[in-house]
Design a protein around this motif. Structure first.
Motif, PDB file in Angstrom:
ATOM      1  N   SER A 525       1.047  -1.176   0.059  1.00 42.61           N
ATOM      2  CA  SER A 525      -0.036   0.081  -0.109  1.00 42.61           C
ATOM      3  C   SER A 525       0.689   1.188   0.158  1.00 42.61           C
ATOM      4  CB  SER A 525      -0.836   0.223   1.286  1.00 42.61           C
ATOM      5  OG  SER A 525      -1.769   1.327   1.398  1.00 42.61           O
ATOM      6  N   GLY A 526       0.469   2.142  -0.909  1.00 41.39           N
ATOM      7  CA  GLY A 526       1.303   3.540  -1.044  1.00 41.39           C
ATOM      8  C   GLY A 526       0.223   4.670  -1.106  1.00 41.39           C
ATOM      9  N   ASN A 527       0.765   5.719  -0.586  1.00 40.92           N
ATOM     10  CA  ASN A 527       0.195   6.830  -0.233  1.00 40.92           C
ATOM     11  C   ASN A 527      -0.815   7.426  -1.866  1.00 40.92           C
ATOM     12  OD1 ASN A 527      -0.939   9.635   0.004  1.00 40.92           O
ATOM     13  ND2 ASN A 527       0.868  10.365   0.776  1.00 40.92           N
ATOM     14  N   GLY A 528      -1.723   7.902  -1.715  1.00 37.29           N
ATOM     15  CA  GLY A 528      -2.510   8.168  -3.221  1.00 37.29           C
ATOM     16  C   GLY A 528      -3.261   7.181  -3.734  1.00 37.29           C
ATOM     17  N   GLY A 529      -2.921   5.685  -3.136  1.00 36.01           N
ATOM     18  CA  GLY A 529      -3.807   4.588  -3.853  1.00 36.01           C
ATOM     19  C   GLY A 529      -3.056   3.913  -4.845  1.00 36.01           C
ATOM     20  N   GLN A 530      -1.784   3.327  -4.229  1.00 32.19           N
ATOM     21  CA  GLN A 530      -1.057   2.553  -5.095  1.00 32.19           C
ATOM     22  C   GLN A 530      -1.067   1.111  -4.261  1.00 32.19           C
ATOM     23  OE1 GLN A 530      -0.252   4.589  -7.440  1.00 32.19           O
ATOM     24  NE2 GLN A 530      -0.598   6.539  -5.608  1.00 32.19           N
ATOM     25  N   LEU A 531      -1.675   0.369  -4.653  1.00 31.29           N
ATOM     26  CA  LEU A 531      -2.005  -0.877  -4.077  1.00 31.29           C
ATOM     27  C   LEU A 531      -1.734  -2.153  -5.237  1.00 31.29           C
ATOM     28  CD1 LEU A 531      -5.429   0.160  -3.107  1.00 31.29           C
ATOM     29  CD2 LEU A 531      -3.629  -0.047  -1.620  1.00 31.29           C
TER      30      LEU A 531
END
Length: 576
Positions: A525-531
């Motif tokens: 999971s990454g900030n902004g919606g990186q999944l």
């Protein structure tokens, strides 16, 4: 998330494309400017021999190159660039890494009649700024907000007041007595001259645009209804297949995609689905495409723990209970705040966010906060900065989000392998997964940064997810041990008040119940919606990339809505 920003974004979603009303001030409308750094993203690179001397050419620029001890070295001090590479495949290739602008990327040059040719790729900052100025229908007052898909700058530049008189406009921020921006309109009313400086990039000419014709302001121009098509088969290692032919619930897919096109899920840049090791959906929005390297933010943290697994498989480490301090002999006798608790901190504590350090990314006052670490200049070595932090609790006792601790994992592997972090990662993970293009962040002292932010292709991110769904294999070949995959993707610590252990070794854990069936998922999971989702029970991988940075209220719906209400039920039907 600030309430006023949420209101502005809701306004953006609903009215950014509405036509300008008559009898309104010239300021009302949507204004666009593109700010970017003065550098080229991709440039041709050639290394060749002339009169028994080695030479290098970047674009049209001659570069100094040395060939010594089997290595090519370009040390371009004037531009802060450094390349190191070597022959491969019986001198058919030159393979290496290019470092510049605090990024590093792989380089592959292929032998031709004129030397070894290829490209060097870097990352550069670009901000597409949409300044929306609107008139409140009830009060007649002007209000304004900024939309920026690359970095969501509207979250940081919040406009609270607009003054417009004649051909002049002034924009004020919070607690500001002086305007942030001031400008004048051209006679035709289509140009706004207003000096802007954001993140060191400057510009001053904004042009009035119609958002309905702007590719970055709409999911897809002119498309309101989705039609499924099998992903394109390209030479990237994936076999594609038709999702419709698998028996999937295509009504769910249709409903999801139509919702994305209708901007229900704002700012979603791409969605990739893989089922049974075949790529079955590959869709892009807001001007993004399959060849666009996307920032992964903290989704890249899962690469850090994977490096530990790879090092264990190669007997470079013995176990995850090895003491962290012991693995940094270069700092022996130099680590600050070295108490008994810090001496007991283990590799597993870094991977489960239970470091015990004064390191909490969710607390702006924490000395180990990632932003604090990166903004300070006193200690450019971020590894040493993190190791020097004071302890505030016993390691392993409580999990708090600590990016600095995750970055230590990469340097641990670099130390024991005696390779730069990016070289170890490339040789042992990316090459086996047929991943050739990416750009990785580096620290000010040129270490690869494993705290997050590597830029990768969405289809390549899906390979990483598939590796873990396959329990460590890619196309039948073992890349990482099954034992590691099992340990990494099970819950070890509890984050954010969850009712179960929802964090593994830099992988999040999510339990779904859909149609009476239970599904365990792990995800990066990454900030902004990186999944990057893996659902082993369905042999499913789902990859999201988005631009909702610092707006969890938007991208949480990918986790808690799209996955259980659309994707899982769509794929689950194929199992029946």
């Amino acid at each position: 998330m600030k309430i006023n920003y949420l209101i502005c974004m809701l306004c953006l979603i609903s009215i950014i494309g509405k036509a300008q009303q008559t009898n309104t001030p010239p300021a009302v409308g949507t204004w666009k400017i593109i700010l970017k750094e003065d550098r080229e993203l991709i440039k041709a690179l050639k290394i060749y021999q002339q009169n028994n001397q080695w030479k290098a050419l970047l674009g049209k620029t001659d570069l100094p190159v040395q060939y010594t001890q089997g290595k090519f070295i370009i040390d371009w001090k004037g531009k802060g660039a450094y390349f190191e590479g070597a022959f491969a495949n019986n001198q058919q290739l030159i393979k290496g890494f290019w470092r510049q602008y605090q990024y590093v990327a792989p380089v592959k040059l292929t032998k031709t009649s004129q030397g070894w040719k290829g490209t060097r790729e870097i990352q550069f900052k670009q901000l597409t700024i949409y300044l929306a100025i609107r008139k409140n229908k009830k009060t007649g007052e002007l209000f304004s907000f900024i939309y920026n898909h690359e970095r969501n700058q509207g979250n940081f530049i919040q406009i609270t007041k607009v003054e417009s008189k004649g051909n002049r406009v002034r924009l004020f921020g919070r607690n500001s007595k002086t305007p942030m921006f001031s400008g004048t309109f051209s006679k035709g009313g289509n140009i706004l001259t207003m000096p802007i400086n954001i993140q060191g990039m400057s510009g001053k000419v904004l042009r009035k645009v119609d958002p309905d014709k702007e590719v970055r302001a709409r999911p897809r121009l002119g498309q309101k209804t989705y039609t499924y098509a099998q992903p394109k088969q390209i030479n990237d290692g994936w076999e594609t297949a038709s999702l419709a032919r698998t028996g999937a619930n295509m009504d769910k897919i249709q409903a999801l995609m139509d919702s994305i096109l209708a901007r229900k899920y704002f700012g979603l840049h791409s969605l990739v689905l893989v089922h049974n090791n075949q790529l079955v959906l590959d869709e892009y929005f807001y001007g993004h495409h399959r060849e666009h390297l996307h920032d992964t933010r903290s989704a890249g943290k899962s690469l850090a723990s994977t490096m530990i697994g790879l090092a264990l498989d190669r007997n470079l480490l013995t176990n995850v209970d090895q003491k962290v301090v012991d693995l940094f002999p270069e700092y022996q006798g130099q680590i600050k705040n070295l108490d008994t608790r810090k001496k007991q901190m283990r590799i597993r504590d870094l991977m489960t966010m239970a470091t015990g350090l004064a390191c909490n990314d969710d607390d702006d006052k924490s000395p180990g906060n990632e932003g604090t670490m990166q903004d300070q200049t006193k200690q450019p070595d971020w590894v040493k900065y993190t190791l020097d932090l004071p302890m505030v609790r016993e390691p392993g006792s409580k999990a708090l989000y600590c990016t600095g601790g995750v970055n230590l994992l990469g340097q641990i592997v670099s130390n024991v392998s005696r390779q730069p972090t990016y070289e170890f990662l490339h040789k042992n993970l990316f090459e086996p997964l047929e991943i050739e293009r990416y750009v990785m962040n580096t620290t000010p002292v040129n270490n690869g940064y494993l705290g997050g932010g590597i830029h990768m292709l969405p289809r390549d991110l899906a390979k990483f997810g598939q590796l873990f769904v396959n329990e460590g294999t890619w196309k039948g070949k073992r890349v990482i041990s099954k034992k590691w995959v099992k340990e990494a993707t099970k819950g070890h610590s509890t984050m954010n008040g969850a009712k179960y252990k929802n964090y593994g070794y830099n992988w999040w854990i999510q339990h779904y119940e859909v149609g009476g069936e239970k599904y365990k998922a792990f995800y990066a999971s990454g900030n902004g919606g990186q999944l990057i989702f893996g659902v082993p029970k369905l042999n499913l991988v789902a990859v999201f990339n988005a631009g909702n940075y610092f707006w969890f209220g938007a991208w949480k719906h990918y986790i808690f809505d799209i996955m259980p209400n659309y994707i899982i039920p769509a794929i689950a039907k194929t199992k029946k």
